[in-house]
Design an enzyme around this catalytic site. Structure first.
Site, PDB file in Angstrom:
ATOM      1  N   GLY A   1     105.421  90.835  60.384  1.00 16.12           N
ATOM      2  CA  GLY A   1     105.646  90.862  58.946  1.00 16.12           C
ATOM      3  C   GLY A   1     105.527  92.257  58.393  1.00 16.12           C
TER       4      GLY A   1
ATOM      5  N   GLY B   1     102.115  97.711  53.745  1.00  9.38           N
ATOM      6  CA  GLY B   1     101.783  97.832  55.154  1.00  9.38           C
ATOM      7  C   GLY B   1     102.527  96.850  56.022  1.00  9.38           C
TER       8      GLY B   1
ATOM      9  CB  VAL C   1     101.244  91.646  59.406  1.00  8.15           C
ATOM     10  CG1 VAL C   1     100.247  90.717  60.076  1.00  8.15           C
ATOM     11  CG2 VAL C   1     100.902  91.821  57.928  1.00  8.15           C
TER      12      VAL C   1
ATOM     13  CG  ASP D   1     102.381  88.927  45.394  1.00  7.41           C
ATOM     14  OD1 ASP D   1     103.358  88.440  44.784  1.00  7.41           O
ATOM     15  OD2 ASP D   1     102.503  89.705  46.344  1.00  7.41           O
TER      16      ASP D   1
END
Length: 1020
Positions: free
Chosen positions: A715, A720, A722, A841
């Protein structure tokens, strides 16, 4: 002469040249016309997900485009447009009428809206038109009658309105073979001219608002095989002319309000009959004894009528029978009782045998052991059956559902019942069964519901029931059971609907393991002899709505830990020995409708706010030492003690409080100054995390992720990436590496650390550790390490990428479970943390699914802490930081106008997520423009049928194509629709434009749980 010949040759040459030019021009014109029509279609119809029309580009011939077929005889002329199940969104343009060579159109299971273009009438070569399962509205075009070659016409499951046009009779009289417009909003009567269609094979006009009688002219359709008129408002009898339909294969008249008797010779009229659906009418008289002559019958449904008399004894002639349902009638057993069941031993394909809710008497015969192994559902509930419980049932290895409730069956439950390994539902309540509960029931690992209430059972509850790891419902009330409640049973985490052991003789304390039932909705322990204190672990049952512990010997005070159970709707702790004061936290239980604390030893002042203002919602009589409260309770005023010692005591407490407060403030100032100086010198290491997170080195994370290999990337977000990794050689983890060059990344890192350091919930992602270090190049490195969620994100399941198209689809039960999981997590953040937290979010990509498909909310990079007075509604509190961000489509409208972060903002995001889960449509879909939103889209559909905007993949799972009803009965269809309506309504109420009109998260959660309760109660 030569001059004449030369002139003639010239004329011939000019003519040929002109003809060739015309032919070439016509061909060219036709080709370009078809291509232009397809491009117009593409411009009006957008792909929702799969990108199936990406091949429709200028670089290749339109004959090579996906779903387009061209003629072999007429170059590049389009003959077929087949794009089913492509999730296309938009309207059908009138340009489609320019494809004059079209013979077939199939746009099944998309999301097309608007009207069916009148220009379809130009397609005189059209043979097949399939528009099933879209959102098309308006009337059926009258000029479809111009399609003289039409044979297959399917427009069912849309929003079509008006009457069936009389002009269609011309098509019916000529070529039309299949005509289906079921599940629309058509009105009026069934046109008599349908009887002119001698070529008709399938006729489906069910599930509309048609009225009147069945036209006798339908008997003229000599080739008809499928006739569906169900779910209308018809009247009268079945006309005798319908008996002329000797080719009929399926006859569906479900829910049509028809009455009278079924002709005794009905089987001889339809020798090819395979499905007969007459459920939910007002038919009376006897079941036709000629039915066994229809030897091809596979489904026979006569339930929910008023049939009387006996069941034909020779139904065993129906060797192909798969389902028979005669429930909800007034049928009686003959002189030989239930011996008619013997006939079904010849039906080797039988799956459903339903004779519940009639007037059958006698004993269940032993020869039921000879019934086929394919039998899955056996219903004999609500009759007048007597005799012992038949031990022969243990031989029905394929049995999944067994209901013998509300009869007069006696004897013991045989130990051999544990051999039914496939059993999921066992209803034996309301009988005279005695003896003990067999411990062998624990061997049925797939058991979901066990209801043995209202019998004469005795002995202890077998601990072996704790082996039923999937058990959702356990009801053992109104028996003579004794002993203690086994911790193995009360600790079953799967119990999520009912746990009822009321009105027995159970003793001992309530085990601490009761907290394992974290998803339980309904608990009734009343009228036993249970002792000890109310366990504080009960507070872990966060989904509990109904709690009855009355009529026992519980003592001690009401635990403070119960303050977190704000979803409770009814609490009864009366007739015990409870002491202490009434907890004031009950004032904050906004959904609590009833609180019964009467006949205990409670004392002190009665609260006056919340439900304590309404004497119809609280019961406190029988507590002698209570005082105060509202005037209507009639309690004495609480005493005010005025001794000199007590007057001095408050002053002493005040002095101590002032001194302590001074030192606390001083200590805080010292700490603030210290951290300010430290943060100025080394800002990169100031992490708001506790030492309970053991830090891990950069080198270790690098090794765990194979040097942050792209093959391990799972991801990527704004702050950033993952990576999947293996930590310590045996623990699968997800490593979120911050891109510190991205603006706001470090702030996101701090926010996520601060949010996750003190919160724990089964539906929040679990953080393992953090890494704040230097990488091998000397650059600053920060990462968060989580448990890996093996089933990825909800985004991947709802909207799979091209290389994930083979992923299975989420069914209704899974989507409902995920919705409840997400709601539980957000409700916990909003109302049960030390400081209210706004996630900020919420979207499908931030909802992860573990190996058991349990949802966990992640990514707290935009989380905000709310600070306000304790007595204020948290929704009114201001956020602790500004510069709010989020994801377009999920962000609340007020945020775009500069509004501060709030709990209602999360509620809006949850509402949009809920609507997306059940429609399969993203809020950023291209169809939403000029103020048209997913919220408005669903809200508009509420006035008609929400099923029509349901995710087509979900609808196809619930109602497979070609199967009218392979469930118990059509009541399941109604329940399915009701549950969908409620879930969609919750999504709409959560996503209202104005924040103060949105549903509170606690209320939304409780309503979703109520849907789940109904869902599971009916075995859907």
């Amino acid at each position: 002469m030569n001059l004449v010949l030369a002139f003639a040759s010239l004329i011939l040459l000019i003519h040929q040249t002109h003809s060739n030019t015309c032919i070439a021009y016509a061909s060219y014109s036709g080709n370009e016309t078809d291509r232009a029509a397809l491009l117009a279609f593409k411009n009006k119809v957008f792909e929702n997900i799969q990108g199936s029309m990406s091949s429709w580009n200028e670089s290749v011939s339109h004959c090579n485009w996906l779903g387009v077929s061209c003629s072999h005889r007429h170059a590049r002329r389009v003959t077929a447009l087949d794009l089913p199940n492509q999730k296309l969104v938009g309207t059908i343009p009138p340009d489609i009428g320019n494809l004059t060579f079209l013979r077939s159109i199939d746009l099944t299971a998309n999301q097309l809206r608007g009207h069916i273009p009148e220009e379809f009438g130009r397609l005189f070569r059209l043979n097949t038109l399939i528009l099933t399962q879209n959102q098309l509205g308006g009337e059926i075009p009258r000029n479809l009658s111009s399609c003289v070659g039409m044979r297959y016409l399917y427009m069912n499951i849309n929003r079509l309105s008006g009457r069936i046009p009389d002009e269609l009779r011309y098509s019916v009289e000529r070529e039309l073979t299949d005509f289906t417009v079921s599940k629309n909003d058509l009105i009026g009567g069934i046109p008599i001219w349908l009887g002119n269609g001698s070529s008709l094979i399938q006729l489906g006009v069910g599930d509309n608002h048609l009225r009147g009688r069945i036209p006798v002219e339908l008997g003229s359709i000599s080739k008809l095989e499928f006739l569906q008129l169900g779910s209308n408002n018809l009247t009268g009898h079945i006309p005798s002319s319908i008996h002329n339909l000797t080719t009929l294969v399926y006859l569906d008249l479900v829910g049509s309000n028809l009455h009278g008797e079924i002709p005794p010779e009905i089987a001889s009229y339809f020798p090819r009959l395979r499905g007969l659906y007459l459920t939910e009418n007002r038919f009376s008289g006897q079941v036709p004894h000629s039915l066994p002559n229809a030897t091809g019958l596979e489904v026979l449904c006569l339930s929910f009528n008023s049939f009387t008399g006996n069941v034909p004894v020779n139904l065993g002639n129906l060797r192909n029978l798969k389902m028979i349902s005669f429930s909800q009638n007034q049928l009686q057993a003959g002189p030989d009782g239930l011996s008619f069941l013997t006939a079904f031993t010849n039906c080797t394909k039988l799956k459903v045998l339903d004779f519940g809710h009639n007037k059958f008497t006698g004993e269940i015969p032993a020869f039921i052991a000879n019934l086929t192994d394919t039998l899955q559902r056996f219903y004999l509930g609500s009759n007048q059956i007597t005799g012992n419980f038949p031990s022969e049932i243990e031989k029905l290895n394929g049995l999944q559902v067994l209901t013998l409730y509300n009869n007069s069956i006696s004897g013991e439950i045989p130990h051999g019942i544990g051999k039914l390994k496939n059993l999921t539902v066992l209803y034996l309540w309301g009988n005279k069964i005695s003896g003990t509960i067999p411990s062998s029931l624990g061997n049925i690992s797939h058991l979901l519901e066990l209801e043995l209430q209202y019998n004469q059972l005795e002995g202890e509850i077998p601990p072996s029931l704790g082996w039923c790891r999937q058990l959702l419902v356990l009801m053992l009330s109104d028996n003579n059971l004794n002993g203690t409640i086994p911790k193995e049973v009360v600790g079953l985490s799967s119990l999520s609907v009912y746990f009822v052991v009321a009105r027995n003789f159970l003793t001992g304390p309530l085990p601490l393991e009761v907290g394992n039932m974290s998803q339980i909705v309904y608990v009734d322990l009343s009228d036993n002899m249970l002792t000890g204190e109310i366990p504080s672990t009960l507070s872990q049952c966060i989904m509990l709505q109904y709690l009855d512990m009355s009529g026992n010997i519980f003592e001690g005070s009401i635990p403070p830990s119960l303050r977190t159970m704000t979803g409770l709707q009814y609490v009864d702790l009366s007739r015990n020995r409870l002491s202490g004061q009434i907890p004031i936290y009950f004032e904050n239980f906004i959904v609590l409708e009833g609180l019964n604390l009467s006949f205990n030893n409670l004392e002190g002042e009665v609260p006056q706010e919340g439900l304590f203002k309404d004497t119809k919602r609280i019961w406190i009589t029988g507590n002698k030492d209570l005082c105060g409260g509202i005037k209507e309770l009639g309690l004495p005023a609480c005493k005010v003690r005025n001794t000199k010692k007590q007057r001095k005591l408050p002053k002493l407490k005040l002095s101590i409080a002032v001194i302590v407060s001074f030192f606390i403030v001083l200590a805080c100032l010292i700490v603030v100054v210290y951290w300010r100086r430290k943060s100025m010198t080394r800002p990169s290491t100031a992490l708001p995390t506790k030492e309970r997170f053991q830090k891990v080195s950069y080198a270790k994370l690098r090794q765990a992720t194979d040097e942050f290999s792209p093959s391990h990337l799972i991801g990527q977000g704004s702050h950033g990436s993952v990576y999947r990794g293996m930590l310590d050689g045996n623990r699968l983890v997800a490593v979120k590496v911050l891109n510190l060059r991205q603006k706001g990344a470090f702030k996101s890192f701090l926010a996520e650390c601060e949010s996750l350091r003190n919160i724990r919930h089964r539906n929040l992602v679990n953080i393992i550790t953090v890494c704040s270090s230097i990488d091998f190049t000397g650059a600053e490195f920060k990462a968060l390490v989580y448990d890996l969620m093996q089933n990825g994100s909800l985004e991947q399941w709802l909207h799979p990428s091209e290389n994930q198209l083979d992923m299975p689809k989420l069914n209704l039960r899974q989507r409902l479970g995920i919705a409840i999981d997400v709601a539980s997590a957000i409700e916990y953040l909003h109302h049960h943390c030390h400081t209210n937290i706004v996630h900020g979010d919420l979207k499908p990509s931030n909802v992860l699914l573990d190996h058991d498909m349990v949802a966990r909310v992640c990514d707290f990079g935009l989380a905000r802490f709310l600070h306000g007075k304790p007595n204020l509604d948290a929704s009114q509190c201001q956020a602790s930081s500004s510069g709010l961000k989020g994801t377009i489509g999920y962000v609340a409208p007020e945020y775009g106008l500069g509004g501060t972060s709030s709990l209602q903002g999360d509620v809006y995001s949850f509402g949009i997520l809920l609507l997306e889960m059940f429609t399969g449509i993203k809020p950023t879909n291209v169809m939403f423009e000029d103020g048209w939103t997913l919220h408005e889209f669903v809200k508009t559909a509420q006035s008609k049928s929400l099923l029509k905007i349901l995710d087509p993949s979900l609808l196809s799972m619930e109602y497979p194509v070609g199967i009218r009803n392979d469930q118990i009965n059509d009541a399941n269809t109604v329940r399915f629709e009701e549950n969908v309506v409620v879930m969609m309504r919750i999504g709409v109420l959560c996503s209202m434009i104005l924040p103060n009109e949105r549903m509170d998260m606690t209320n939304a959660l409780s309503k979703l749980v109520a849907v789940k309760e109904k869902f599971l109660k009916h075995g859907m």
